[in-house]
Structure formats: structure tokens, C-alpha cells
Write an enzyme that holds these catalytic residues in place. Structure first.
Site, PDB file in Angstrom:
ATOM      1  N   HIS A  57      18.256  78.709  13.353  1.00 32.50           N
ATOM      2  CA  HIS A  57      18.422  77.942  14.602  1.00 32.50           C
ATOM      3  C   HIS A  57      18.470  78.881  15.797  1.00 32.50           C
ATOM      4  O   HIS A  57      19.462  79.583  16.018  1.00 32.50           O
ATOM      5  CB  HIS A  57      19.707  77.107  14.554  1.00 32.50           C
ATOM      6  N   HIS A  59      16.654  79.646  20.063  1.00 34.86           N
ATOM      7  CA  HIS A  59      15.883  79.155  21.229  1.00 34.86           C
ATOM      8  C   HIS A  59      15.149  80.351  21.840  1.00 34.86           C
ATOM      9  O   HIS A  59      15.659  81.005  22.739  1.00 34.86           O
ATOM     10  CB  HIS A  59      16.809  78.501  22.258  1.00 34.86           C
ATOM     11  N   GLN A 152      14.642  68.846  24.998  1.00 34.65           N
ATOM     12  CA  GLN A 152      15.949  69.267  25.544  1.00 34.65           C
ATOM     13  C   GLN A 152      16.600  68.196  26.425  1.00 34.65           C
ATOM     14  O   GLN A 152      17.810  68.000  26.393  1.00 34.65           O
ATOM     15  CB  GLN A 152      15.761  70.557  26.361  1.00 34.65           C
ATOM     16  N   HIS A 210      19.234  68.732  16.993  1.00 32.69           N
ATOM     17  CA  HIS A 210      20.540  69.004  17.566  1.00 32.69           C
ATOM     18  C   HIS A 210      21.304  67.683  17.435  1.00 32.69           C
ATOM     19  O   HIS A 210      20.867  66.661  17.962  1.00 32.69           O
ATOM     20  CB  HIS A 210      20.405  69.378  19.034  1.00 32.69           C
ATOM     21  N   GLU A 213      26.272  67.690  19.261  1.00 27.26           N
ATOM     22  CA  GLU A 213      26.820  68.947  19.802  1.00 27.26           C
ATOM     23  C   GLU A 213      27.768  68.549  20.924  1.00 27.26           C
ATOM     24  O   GLU A 213      27.438  68.596  22.104  1.00 27.26           O
ATOM     25  CB  GLU A 213      25.701  69.862  20.318  1.00 27.26           C
ATOM     26  N   ASP A 309      21.413  80.709  17.490  1.00 28.61           N
ATOM     27  CA  ASP A 309      21.246  79.739  18.574  1.00 28.61           C
ATOM     28  C   ASP A 309      20.773  80.401  19.877  1.00 28.61           C
ATOM     29  O   ASP A 309      19.704  80.077  20.382  1.00 28.61           O
ATOM     30  CB  ASP A 309      22.536  78.946  18.807  1.00 28.61           C
ATOM     31  N   TRP A 315      23.146  79.781  28.072  1.00 29.02           N
ATOM     32  CA  TRP A 315      24.305  79.287  27.339  1.00 29.02           C
ATOM     33  C   TRP A 315      25.194  80.403  26.817  1.00 29.02           C
ATOM     34  O   TRP A 315      26.350  80.182  26.464  1.00 29.02           O
ATOM     35  CB  TRP A 315      23.849  78.415  26.158  1.00 29.02           C
TER      36      TRP A 315
HETATM   37 FE   FE2 Z   1      20.437  74.937  19.808  1.00 24.91          FE
END
Ligand code: FE2
Length: 423
Positions: A57, A59, A152, A210, A213, A309, A315
Site C-alpha cells: 500500500h 502512493h 481520491q 481505502h 480510514e 502508505d 500526509w
Molecule cells: Fe493510502
């Protein structure tokens, strides 16, 4: 004549003084103290030879963009999404490719040779999709890069959201993604899960959403994901990522949910570094950890993997493609401190993650690809404790990266010898 013979290796299953023979990119023998002619012989010195790390997982379209155009001050998921929204209009394909390739270099150095990356499909231009498909092509000889079409901003919240995903799949994206907890209502979230699972069934694709979350204990889209998986016959092909709401759920409901997930064959991915930093942000004290129920899911028979991630993006400002750091954090957050718990954490970034990605020829058995990493540690527990140095990394028998053994010279006053060496 073998291409490569690795001698005196410890293996993840606990065997020591093992030899691994490689011919034509594949493992041809795994035997104790094997002697055979080889073009190259490597003495592993008793260290652990493991199948390469797998990040299920990530991005990659956002990685290494930290500070562009500003940093996430609140540290929340929602500010991260807003910040990514500010950055997106300024993105150029060349810059995405350059950052992604730089990250892949980091990954190889850390023995991370398979990555599942979500790629944002919210923008109709599919700029990020094209960029990461190009990266996938360029790294194909050394990294298995699997792409997930990820809406997203919500597939139903985004005008043309479903069409963008379909066009992404047409271009060569491998997996159908989703983000039901970000749709406008719970009902829309459930509808998005149904819609996207149907698309995956129709196209013969894997699913990785996802899912929940959130710290909201009533975010229960994983239940719908498990149900749709069963209804559409997608068992073994579906993954729920994050599932952080499960941390906050009522125990009675969780006792019903866990067997349902196990029955559906849905895998679950926790992202310990991100969950511990993004979740619980609306709490005062005590602050929730926000990671899903890893040990309980494993005990129920669910395949649980850990992902990185984010690395240096809107993030998360930390990270270095080190899946042992991910396992180390997962161990702490989930309190997986028993011997078996630690071993399970190692599996979460290797074999369990490979199962999520449906990697063929993964492992240390005869016939598997000779794609492995020699760690400066004697066993899996020491590897996590030390977040061990990667001495050598091979892909299909080809040496991709080498790092010298690390030793520290100590010069301590009033000790018997002048210099002591510590590994
Ligand atoms: Fe993610």
C-alpha cells in the site's frame, strides 16, 4: 555450473547453515551446506536471507513532494487531502516520474522489490496515471509495480469519477480502488463499494479500497466490502486498506465483523506509521492509536499485511522505503510483542503482502524467483529489532544493491581493550 551460490545463510523458517543455488534467475536448490561449482559464491556469514520486502500500500504519485506547496500543519488526513488538492493542478508528469524513480532507488537499496501504489484518478486528464504507467515500464526489470485506480476525491463525489477509473484500467492500471468513507453519505459510500466491486468482477480485476480510514466507529464499509466480495465471487481477490475505524468499534460488533471478513477472504492492510500519526487527531486525552485490529484479524484467519502508505508527502513527512521500520511500528502500535507476534510482523511486510499482490514465484523455495535480501541480522526478530542493514539485494539472481556491513568502533576509557567492535 550455477550462476550464484549463497552459502551459510539463515532462513526465515529458522534453518541455519543453508545454501541457496541460483540458475537462470530462479532458485534451483535450498539445501544444508551445498557444494557445487558456481560463477559466484557468496558467504552469507550466518546472516538472514529473506525473500525481498513487499509494500502492498503506497502512493507513488505523491511521494517526495513534502513541502509542496506547503506542509500539513494540522497533521490530519483531511488537511492532507486538501493539500494534495492544492498541489494537483501544478503537477507535471516529468516531476512525478522523477520523484517516483528516486523513490524506487530508495526502495531497491532497502530490499523492497514489489510495491502496490494507488494512483489518483480524480483528475480527468489522468496525468498521474500516465506518469506512473511510465514509471512501471521503466522499473519493470527491478521492481514489480502494481497500480490501483484510486478515486481520491470519491468516485461518486467526482464528476466522471467512474469513467476516469475505467479509462485508467483501459490504459493498463491493474487494480480497482475506492474510498467509501469519503463519499458524501454512508449510503453513497456503500453504493460506491457495490459499484466498484461490480466493475472489478466485470473486468476480472483485483480490488483494493481505502476503507474506513476514520476514527468513526460507525464507519462500516468493510462490512459491505466483505458482503460484495462474497456476492460477486471475488474471494481472495479483494483487500480493505487502513480499516482504522475498526480500532474504535464496539467489541460486540467487532466480534461479528471479524468472522465475516475471514469468511469473505478479504485481506486487510494496516499502515502503522500513517495510522498512528493521522488518526486520533480529534481526541484530547486519551488519544486513540487508530490502527486496525491486526492480531485479532490474524487470529480470525484473515491475511493481514502492513504498508508504508506515504513517504515525504502531504500526509507524512518521514520515511525511507524501509519496510522493517513499518513492521517495527506495527509491532509497537498493535502490541505484537510476543515471539509469535514479532514473527507475524515480519510476515506482514513479506509473505502476507506478497499474497495481497498475488505475486507469483515469491519465496525461498525451489522454483521461486531468486529475488531476495541478505540482512545484517541472524533471524526475523533481530531484523525488526535492529531494522537491519541490507547487505545485498538480488532480483532474479542479479545483484542490485550492496551495503557494507556496519560495525561501530568503541573506544572506552577504563576498559580492558583499547577498541571494541560492535555490530
Ligand atoms: Fe493510502
Amino acid at each position: 555450473m550455477l550462476d550464484l551460490l549463497i552459502k551459510n545463510a539463515s532462513l526465515p523458517d529458522g534453518r541455519t547453515d543453508m545454501s541457496v543455488a541460483v540458475q537462470g534467475g530462479r532458485i534451483t536448490a535450498v539445501e544444508p551446506a551445498l557444494n557445487a561449482p558456481a560463477n559466484e559464491v557468496v558467504d552469507a556469514g550466518g546472516y538472514l536471507l529473506s525473500p525481498h520486502f513487499v509494500d502492498p500500500h503506497f502512493h507513488m504519485d505523491a511521494t517526495l513532494s513534502y513541502g509542496l506547496p506547503r506542509v500539513n500543519e494540522s497533521g490530519t488526513l483531511l488537511e492532507g487531502i486538501a493539500l494534495w488538492g492544492e498541489l494537483k493542478p501544478t503537477l507535471k508528469a516529468d516531476a512525478i516520474i522523477e520523484r517516483a524513480l528516486a523513490y524506487c532507488d530508495w526502495a531497491v537499496a532497502k530490499g523492497l522489490l514489489a510495491i502496490r501504489s494507488h494512483v489518483d484518478t480524480s483528475d480527468a486528464s489522468l496525468l498521474a496515471v500516465d506518469a506512473l504507467l511510465e514509471v512501471k515500464k521503466q522499473v519493470a526489470h527491478y521492481i514489480d509495480l502494481q497500480l490501483v485506480a484510486f478515486p481520491q476525491d470519491g468516485v461518486l463525489r467526482t464528476k466522471g469519477g467512474l469513467d476516469n477509473i475505467k479509462r485508467g484500467l483501459d490504459k493498463g492500471v491493474d487494480v480497482v480502488g475506492g474510498i467509501p468513507h469519503f463519499e458524501r453519505t454512508m449510503a453513497e459510500g456503500a453504493a460506491s463499494v457495490k459499484l466498484l466491486c461490480e466493475l472489478a468482477a466485470e473486468r476480472g480485476k483485483l480490488v483494493d479500497m481505502h476503507c474506513d480510514e476514520s476514527d468513526d466507529p460507525l464507519s462500516r464499509h468493510i462490512e459491505t466490502l466483505a458482503f460484495e466480495t462474497q456476492r460477486l465471487g471475488l474471494q481472495g481477490r479483494v483487500t480493505g486498506s487502513h480499516c482504522t475505524s475498526m480500532h474504535s468499534m464496539d467489541n460486540y460488533y467487532a466480534s461479528k465483523l471479524l468472522p465475516l471478513i475471514a469468511e469473505s477472504g478479504v485481506s486487510v492492510i494496516a499502515n502503522p506509521l500513517i495510522n498512528i500519526t493521522l488518526q486520533g487527531r480529534h481526541d484530547s486525552y486519551p488519544k486513540r492509536r487508530g490502527m486496525t485490529r491486526g492480531p485479532e484479524l490474524m487470529a480470525a484467519g484473515v491475511n493481514v499485511a502492513f504498508g508504508h502508505d506515504c513517504v515525504m508527502d502531504p500526509w507524512y513527512g518521514m520515511g525511507s522505503a524501509d519496510m522493517l521500520e513499518v513492521a517495527h511500528m506495527g509491532l509497537h502500535v498493535a502490541q505484537m510483542t510476543s515471539q509469535q507476534g514479532i514473527l507475524d510482523c515480519f510476515d506482514a511486510v513479506t509473505v502476507n503482502a506478497a499474497k495481497v499482490m498475488h505475486l507469483k514465484s515469491y519465496g525461498l523455495a525451489v522454483g521461486c524467483d531468486a529475488s531476495f535480501v541478505l540482512l545484517q541480522a541472524r533471524d526475523k526478530i533481530e531484523a525488526i529489532r535492529l531494522r537491519a542493514n541490507r547487505l545485498k539485494v538480488w532480483k532474479k539472481g542479479l545483484l542490485l544493491a550492496a551495503t557494507p556491513e556496519v560495525t561501530t568502533a568503541l573506544r572506552l576509557p577504563n576498559r580492558p581493550s583499547d577498541t571494541r567492535f560492535m555490530k
